[in-house]
Design a protein around this motif. Structure first.
Motif, PDB file in Angstrom:
ATOM      1  N   ILE A  73      28.716  39.549  37.232  1.00  0.00           N
ATOM      2  CA  ILE A  73      29.949  39.744  36.468  1.00  0.00           C
ATOM      3  C   ILE A  73      30.778  40.910  37.005  1.00  0.00           C
ATOM      4  O   ILE A  73      31.981  40.769  37.241  1.00  0.00           O
ATOM      5  CB  ILE A  73      29.622  39.917  34.973  1.00  0.00           C
ATOM      6  CG1 ILE A  73      29.074  38.589  34.431  1.00  0.00           C
ATOM      7  CG2 ILE A  73      30.851  40.359  34.184  1.00  0.00           C
ATOM      8  CD1 ILE A  73      28.559  38.657  33.021  1.00  0.00           C
ATOM      9  N   VAL A  74      30.169  42.065  37.189  1.00  0.00           N
ATOM     10  CA  VAL A  74      30.935  43.220  37.682  1.00  0.00           C
ATOM     11  C   VAL A  74      31.499  42.954  39.080  1.00  0.00           C
ATOM     12  O   VAL A  74      32.700  43.190  39.321  1.00  0.00           O
ATOM     13  CB  VAL A  74      30.080  44.497  37.642  1.00  0.00           C
ATOM     14  CG1 VAL A  74      30.809  45.641  38.351  1.00  0.00           C
ATOM     15  CG2 VAL A  74      29.772  44.885  36.195  1.00  0.00           C
ATOM     16  N   PRO A  75      30.700  42.440  40.037  1.00  0.00           N
ATOM     17  CA  PRO A  75      31.292  42.151  41.357  1.00  0.00           C
ATOM     18  C   PRO A  75      32.406  41.113  41.304  1.00  0.00           C
ATOM     19  O   PRO A  75      33.360  41.186  42.091  1.00  0.00           O
ATOM     20  CB  PRO A  75      30.097  41.630  42.168  1.00  0.00           C
ATOM     21  CG  PRO A  75      28.900  42.192  41.504  1.00  0.00           C
ATOM     22  CD  PRO A  75      29.240  42.227  40.040  1.00  0.00           C
ATOM     23  N   ARG A  76      32.318  40.164  40.387  1.00  0.00           N
ATOM     24  CA  ARG A  76      33.297  39.073  40.348  1.00  0.00           C
ATOM     25  C   ARG A  76      34.530  39.409  39.531  1.00  0.00           C
ATOM     26  O   ARG A  76      35.647  39.029  39.892  1.00  0.00           O
ATOM     27  CB  ARG A  76      32.618  37.823  39.783  1.00  0.00           C
ATOM     28  CG  ARG A  76      33.506  36.587  39.753  1.00  0.00           C
ATOM     29  CD  ARG A  76      32.692  35.375  39.397  1.00  0.00           C
ATOM     30  NE  ARG A  76      33.497  34.173  39.310  1.00  0.00           N
ATOM     31  CZ  ARG A  76      33.009  32.963  39.040  1.00  0.00           C
ATOM     32  NH1 ARG A  76      31.706  32.809  38.851  1.00  0.00           N
ATOM     33  NH2 ARG A  76      33.805  31.919  38.974  1.00  0.00           N
ATOM     34  N   PHE A  77      34.348  40.136  38.410  1.00  0.00           N
ATOM     35  CA  PHE A  77      35.456  40.343  37.481  1.00  0.00           C
ATOM     36  C   PHE A  77      35.922  41.794  37.369  1.00  0.00           C
ATOM     37  O   PHE A  77      36.873  42.076  36.653  1.00  0.00           O
ATOM     38  CB  PHE A  77      35.084  39.812  36.093  1.00  0.00           C
ATOM     39  CG  PHE A  77      34.752  38.349  36.097  1.00  0.00           C
ATOM     40  CD1 PHE A  77      35.743  37.393  36.294  1.00  0.00           C
ATOM     41  CD2 PHE A  77      33.450  37.922  35.940  1.00  0.00           C
ATOM     42  CE1 PHE A  77      35.447  36.043  36.313  1.00  0.00           C
ATOM     43  CE2 PHE A  77      33.138  36.569  35.951  1.00  0.00           C
ATOM     44  CZ  PHE A  77      34.131  35.627  36.142  1.00  0.00           C
ATOM     45  N   GLY A  78      35.257  42.701  38.063  1.00  0.00           N
ATOM     46  CA  GLY A  78      35.777  44.049  38.142  1.00  0.00           C
ATOM     47  C   GLY A  78      34.959  45.111  37.437  1.00  0.00           C
ATOM     48  O   GLY A  78      34.126  44.826  36.566  1.00  0.00           O
ATOM     49  N   ALA A  79      35.242  46.356  37.824  1.00  0.00           N
ATOM     50  CA  ALA A  79      34.483  47.500  37.319  1.00  0.00           C
ATOM     51  C   ALA A  79      34.667  47.724  35.828  1.00  0.00           C
ATOM     52  O   ALA A  79      33.869  48.424  35.208  1.00  0.00           O
ATOM     53  CB  ALA A  79      34.891  48.762  38.085  1.00  0.00           C
ATOM     54  N   ALA A  80      35.709  47.139  35.229  1.00  0.00           N
ATOM     55  CA  ALA A  80      35.905  47.305  33.780  1.00  0.00           C
ATOM     56  C   ALA A  80      34.691  46.825  33.005  1.00  0.00           C
ATOM     57  O   ALA A  80      34.397  47.342  31.914  1.00  0.00           O
ATOM     58  CB  ALA A  80      37.150  46.535  33.336  1.00  0.00           C
ATOM     59  N   TYR A  81      33.958  45.865  33.565  1.00  0.00           N
ATOM     60  CA  TYR A  81      32.798  45.308  32.865  1.00  0.00           C
ATOM     61  C   TYR A  81      31.539  46.137  33.057  1.00  0.00           C
ATOM     62  O   TYR A  81      30.471  45.763  32.553  1.00  0.00           O
ATOM     63  CB  TYR A  81      32.582  43.855  33.290  1.00  0.00           C
ATOM     64  CG  TYR A  81      33.673  42.962  32.752  1.00  0.00           C
ATOM     65  CD1 TYR A  81      33.649  42.523  31.433  1.00  0.00           C
ATOM     66  CD2 TYR A  81      34.757  42.607  33.541  1.00  0.00           C
ATOM     67  CE1 TYR A  81      34.666  41.730  30.918  1.00  0.00           C
ATOM     68  CE2 TYR A  81      35.780  41.821  33.043  1.00  0.00           C
ATOM     69  CZ  TYR A  81      35.728  41.381  31.732  1.00  0.00           C
ATOM     70  OH  TYR A  81      36.745  40.606  31.225  1.00  0.00           O
TER      71      TYR A  81
END
Length: 214
Positions: free
Chosen positions: A89-97
């Motif tokens: 999730i973090v690699p795909r959708f960004g550091a916000a997660y």
């Protein structure tokens, strides 16, 4: 918002794309009350989530939401959740997660309890509803570039497809001019939008045991 347990029946999976979601007013009120409480705790660093499971029945090609049920968020404690956020999730959708309060992973034990309780009441687990706050107003400056609304984010679409639930409702919540406002949208497991209507159900229209508290 995340779960990998598919609970929709085979009958539900065969419904046509033209299905509508008929959300009972009482069930929506229960979710909104919880969402407004959580909304009050949002800070610039913490987009506090709110998530519930939709309970209802299928009739004539439509989904009837009679009630909602709440469970615990194990986003930071469940090993499977931590692994998926780190590796996918973090690699795909960004550091916000990376934020531990961003997104939801429903406790599998709570989902099992909810499913069993629903079965006793003659209801099915149809899907989920979760809150989108006006993070572009409440959050840090970098959040202003990507306003949230009642439409699913890329992360939401990933979750809808992963869970396989036939009904996924997004509830946008904001507070402006001294009052809360909200907007709703509904989506199927393939991220196709479903018509959504709020219905005022009478006692005689509920299935036996439906509409009560958990």
């Amino acid at each position: 918002m995340l779960t990998h347990i598919r609970t929709a029946s085979d009958q539900m999976a065969r419904f046509a794309e033209s299905s509508s979601v008929l959300f009972s007013e009482s069930a929506l009120d229960r979710f909104l009350a919880a969402a407004f409480r959580e909304y009050a705790h949002i800070t610039e660093n913490d987009p506090v989530p709110c998530f519930a499971v939709l309970l209802g029945t299928a009739a004539d090609g439509d989904w009837l939401v009679h009630d909602v049920a709440f469970g615990r968020n194990v986003r930071t404690t469940d090993p499977s959740a931590r692994q998926e956020f780190t590796s996918m999730i973090v690699p795909r959708f960004g550091a916000a997660y990376e934020n531990p309060v961003r997104a939801w992973w429903l406790d599998p034990a709570d989902l099992l309890r909810i499913t069993r309780d629903a079965d006793r009441r003659g209801l099915d687990v149809l899907g989920s509803v979760h809150m989108h706050p006006d993070w572009h107003r409440l959050g840090p400056s970098q959040a202003r570039a990507r306003p949230l609304d009642e439409c699913p984010t890329d992360m939401d679409r990933y979750v809808f497809r992963s869970s396989g639930w036939p009904v996924n409702v997004v509830c946008y919540v904001e507070r402006r001019h001294g009052a809360h406002g909200y907007a709703l949208s509904a989506w199927d497991a393939e991220c196709r939008q479903l018509a959504l209507r709020v219905h005022r159900l009478t006692e005689g229209s509920l299935p036996e045991g439906g509409g009560g508290n958990d």
